[in-house]
Design a protein around this motif. Structure first.
Motif, PDB file in Angstrom:
ATOM      1  N   TYR A  30     -14.276 -56.521 -45.143  1.00 15.92           N
ATOM      2  CA  TYR A  30     -14.224 -55.983 -43.791  1.00 15.92           C
ATOM      3  C   TYR A  30     -12.334 -55.753 -43.534  1.00 15.92           C
ATOM      4  O   TYR A  30     -11.875 -55.081 -42.969  1.00 15.92           O
ATOM      5  N   GLY A  31     -11.886 -56.558 -44.581  1.00 16.24           N
ATOM      6  CA  GLY A  31     -10.193 -56.548 -44.562  1.00 16.24           C
ATOM      7  C   GLY A  31      -9.964 -55.284 -45.072  1.00 16.24           C
ATOM      8  O   GLY A  31      -8.792 -54.574 -44.542  1.00 16.24           O
ATOM      9  N   GLY A  32     -10.581 -54.696 -46.117  1.00 12.22           N
ATOM     10  CA  GLY A  32     -10.128 -53.329 -46.850  1.00 12.22           C
ATOM     11  C   GLY A  32     -10.364 -52.526 -45.869  1.00 12.22           C
ATOM     12  O   GLY A  32      -9.988 -51.434 -45.548  1.00 12.22           O
ATOM     13  N   ILE A  33     -11.640 -52.702 -44.910  1.00 12.07           N
ATOM     14  CA  ILE A  33     -12.069 -51.710 -44.069  1.00 12.07           C
ATOM     15  C   ILE A  33     -11.036 -51.569 -42.940  1.00 12.07           C
ATOM     16  O   ILE A  33     -10.548 -50.460 -42.612  1.00 12.07           O
ATOM     17  N   GLY A  34     -10.680 -52.733 -42.435  1.00  7.36           N
ATOM     18  CA  GLY A  34      -9.484 -52.592 -41.410  1.00  7.36           C
ATOM     19  C   GLY A  34      -8.285 -52.076 -42.043  1.00  7.36           C
ATOM     20  O   GLY A  34      -7.852 -51.189 -41.058  1.00  7.36           O
ATOM     21  N   LEU A  35      -8.094 -52.349 -43.232  1.00  7.53           N
ATOM     22  CA  LEU A  35      -6.590 -51.842 -43.745  1.00  7.53           C
ATOM     23  C   LEU A  35      -6.908 -50.326 -43.809  1.00  7.53           C
ATOM     24  O   LEU A  35      -5.990 -49.448 -43.680  1.00  7.53           O
ATOM     25  N   LEU A  36      -7.990 -49.658 -44.396  1.00  7.37           N
ATOM     26  CA  LEU A  36      -8.355 -48.264 -44.265  1.00  7.37           C
ATOM     27  C   LEU A  36      -8.236 -47.613 -42.992  1.00  7.37           C
ATOM     28  O   LEU A  36      -7.594 -46.624 -42.705  1.00  7.37           O
ATOM     29  N   LEU A  37      -8.922 -48.119 -41.965  1.00  7.45           N
ATOM     30  CA  LEU A  37      -8.949 -47.600 -40.602  1.00  7.45           C
ATOM     31  C   LEU A  37      -7.424 -47.697 -40.104  1.00  7.45           C
ATOM     32  O   LEU A  37      -7.113 -46.751 -39.157  1.00  7.45           O
ATOM     33  N   GLY A  38      -6.963 -48.485 -40.239  1.00  9.11           N
ATOM     34  CA  GLY A  38      -5.484 -48.726 -39.862  1.00  9.11           C
ATOM     35  C   GLY A  38      -4.365 -47.680 -40.152  1.00  9.11           C
ATOM     36  O   GLY A  38      -3.401 -47.336 -39.656  1.00  9.11           O
ATOM     37  N   SER A  39      -4.812 -47.206 -41.361  1.00  7.41           N
ATOM     38  CA  SER A  39      -3.830 -46.005 -41.778  1.00  7.41           C
ATOM     39  C   SER A  39      -4.658 -44.529 -41.524  1.00  7.41           C
ATOM     40  O   SER A  39      -3.954 -43.532 -41.618  1.00  7.41           O
ATOM     41  N   LEU A  40      -5.720 -44.472 -40.780  1.00  9.83           N
ATOM     42  CA  LEU A  40      -6.402 -43.047 -40.644  1.00  9.83           C
ATOM     43  C   LEU A  40      -6.552 -42.777 -39.185  1.00  9.83           C
ATOM     44  O   LEU A  40      -6.214 -41.688 -38.709  1.00  9.83           O
ATOM     45  N   VAL A  41      -7.130 -43.783 -38.273  1.00 14.80           N
ATOM     46  CA  VAL A  41      -7.227 -43.379 -36.967  1.00 14.80           C
ATOM     47  C   VAL A  41      -5.972 -43.205 -36.188  1.00 14.80           C
ATOM     48  O   VAL A  41      -5.007 -43.734 -36.590  1.00 14.80           O
ATOM     49  N   ARG A  42      -6.239 -42.555 -35.100  1.00 15.17           N
ATOM     50  CA  ARG A  42      -5.000 -42.222 -34.383  1.00 15.17           C
ATOM     51  C   ARG A  42      -4.732 -43.317 -33.256  1.00 15.17           C
ATOM     52  O   ARG A  42      -3.859 -43.259 -32.665  1.00 15.17           O
ATOM     53  N   GLY A  43      -5.650 -44.056 -32.729  1.00 10.98           N
ATOM     54  CA  GLY A  43      -5.709 -45.064 -31.732  1.00 10.98           C
ATOM     55  C   GLY A  43      -6.364 -46.441 -31.871  1.00 10.98           C
ATOM     56  O   GLY A  43      -7.231 -46.351 -32.647  1.00 10.98           O
ATOM     57  N   GLU A  44      -5.874 -47.539 -31.245  1.00 11.80           N
ATOM     58  CA  GLU A  44      -6.583 -48.789 -31.309  1.00 11.80           C
ATOM     59  C   GLU A  44      -7.814 -48.768 -31.129  1.00 11.80           C
ATOM     60  O   GLU A  44      -8.557 -49.504 -31.590  1.00 11.80           O
ATOM     61  N   LEU A  45      -8.242 -48.160 -29.946  1.00 10.30           N
ATOM     62  CA  LEU A  45      -9.524 -48.014 -29.405  1.00 10.30           C
ATOM     63  C   LEU A  45     -10.823 -47.557 -30.520  1.00 10.30           C
ATOM     64  O   LEU A  45     -11.555 -48.056 -30.512  1.00 10.30           O
ATOM     65  N   GLU A  46     -10.214 -46.521 -31.095  1.00 10.94           N
ATOM     66  CA  GLU A  46     -11.069 -45.990 -32.110  1.00 10.94           C
ATOM     67  C   GLU A  46     -11.512 -46.960 -33.210  1.00 10.94           C
ATOM     68  O   GLU A  46     -12.273 -46.889 -33.732  1.00 10.94           O
ATOM     69  N   GLY A  47     -10.332 -47.517 -33.753  1.00 15.20           N
ATOM     70  CA  GLY A  47     -10.398 -48.620 -34.842  1.00 15.20           C
ATOM     71  C   GLY A  47     -11.230 -49.591 -34.374  1.00 15.20           C
ATOM     72  O   GLY A  47     -11.972 -50.160 -35.196  1.00 15.20           O
ATOM     73  N   PHE A  48     -11.097 -50.291 -33.214  1.00 11.07           N
ATOM     74  CA  PHE A  48     -11.770 -51.464 -32.785  1.00 11.07           C
ATOM     75  C   PHE A  48     -13.252 -50.912 -32.529  1.00 11.07           C
ATOM     76  O   PHE A  48     -14.333 -51.950 -33.089  1.00 11.07           O
ATOM     77  N   PHE A  49     -13.817 -49.779 -32.067  1.00 12.96           N
ATOM     78  CA  PHE A  49     -14.985 -49.228 -31.966  1.00 12.96           C
ATOM     79  C   PHE A  49     -15.665 -49.306 -33.283  1.00 12.96           C
ATOM     80  O   PHE A  49     -16.853 -49.780 -33.414  1.00 12.96           O
ATOM     81  N   LEU A  50     -15.046 -48.692 -34.240  1.00 16.52           N
ATOM     82  CA  LEU A  50     -15.599 -48.422 -35.789  1.00 16.52           C
ATOM     83  C   LEU A  50     -15.805 -49.643 -36.267  1.00 16.52           C
ATOM     84  O   LEU A  50     -16.765 -50.018 -36.982  1.00 16.52           O
ATOM     85  N   ILE A  51     -14.928 -50.678 -36.331  1.00 14.70           N
ATOM     86  CA  ILE A  51     -15.080 -51.999 -36.722  1.00 14.70           C
ATOM     87  C   ILE A  51     -16.371 -52.678 -36.163  1.00 14.70           C
ATOM     88  O   ILE A  51     -17.023 -53.248 -36.762  1.00 14.70           O
TER      89      ILE A  51
END
Length: 215
Positions: free
Chosen positions: A107-128
């Motif tokens: 999930y650290g790798g997933i967080g690293l990936l989402l941090g480079s792709l999503v446009r906003g923090e809310l989207e990243g938190f929701f996906l994780i």
């Protein structure tokens, strides 16, 4: 309660509270590791861009992010294992540490990936949050004692879940299932590095020389 673990191919009898603690530990590590790496990657986008434009090498920056993910996963795993060791009769401490570290790496790798792709923090938190809840919920032995949901073996935490439950609650240690987490970690980490590599500008000496000649 009786739990059937694919890793050892036999039903296991264990108190529901103990199985629930192991499952909850995996869920906590996935969310914390995912949140930490996501927010760090997301908020450092502009700084990374400025460093690269100033000529900072790309490879050391990418390796530093992977090292940060590994250290975060290891620290969370050690802390969680100590808590479980205090509250449970853990059979195999070492494999449990490796299983929890694997969960943090995935999930650290997933967080690293989402941090480079999503446009906003809310989207990243929701996906994780949603991915972690689905992943851990379908494999939680308290909710699903047989854990025979179709396709559950394809989930990121399948290998570490089998290794963690077996190591904590039984005398068996299914090392082969721990390798699944390394596969997921390598896949998410490589994909995250690829995205970081393609989404960040490059100002290497060669590119600067080429642009100067073109000008």
């Amino acid at each position: 309660m009786r739990i059937r673990l694919d890793a050892i191919s036999t039903p296991v009898s264990a108190p529901a509270s103990q199985a629930g603690q192991v499952a909850s530990a995996l869920g906590a590590i996935t969310m914390v590791a995912g949140f930490i790496t996501f927010i760090e990657t997301f908020r450092s986008r502009e700084m990374d861009r400025r460093l690269l434009l100033a000529g900072y090498p790309r490879l050391p920056m990418l390796l530093a992010k992977l090292a940060a993910v590994a250290l975060t996963a290891a620290a969370l795993a050690l802390y969680t294992t100590i808590l479980l060791w205090i509250s449970l009769p853990v059979h195999h401490t070492g494999p449990l540490v490796l299983a929890l570290t694997g969960a943090g790496l995935v999930y650290g790798g997933i967080g690293l990936l989402l941090g480079s792709l999503v446009r906003g923090e809310l989207e990243g938190f929701f996906l994780i949050i949603m991915l972690s809840l689905v992943d851990t919920g379908l494999q939680n032995p308290v909710f699903n004692t047989l854990m025979d949901v179709a396709g559950v073996s394809a989930l990121p935490l399948y290998g570490v879940n089998q290794l963690a439950l077996s190591s904590a609650l039984t005398p068996h240690t299914p090392w082969s299932h721990g390798l699944l987490s390394l596969t997921w970690s390598a896949a998410t980490g490589a994909l995250a590095l690829l995205v970081l590599h393609t989404h960040r500008p490059s100002r290497s000496p060669w590119s600067r020389r080429t642009s100067a000649q073109a000008g």
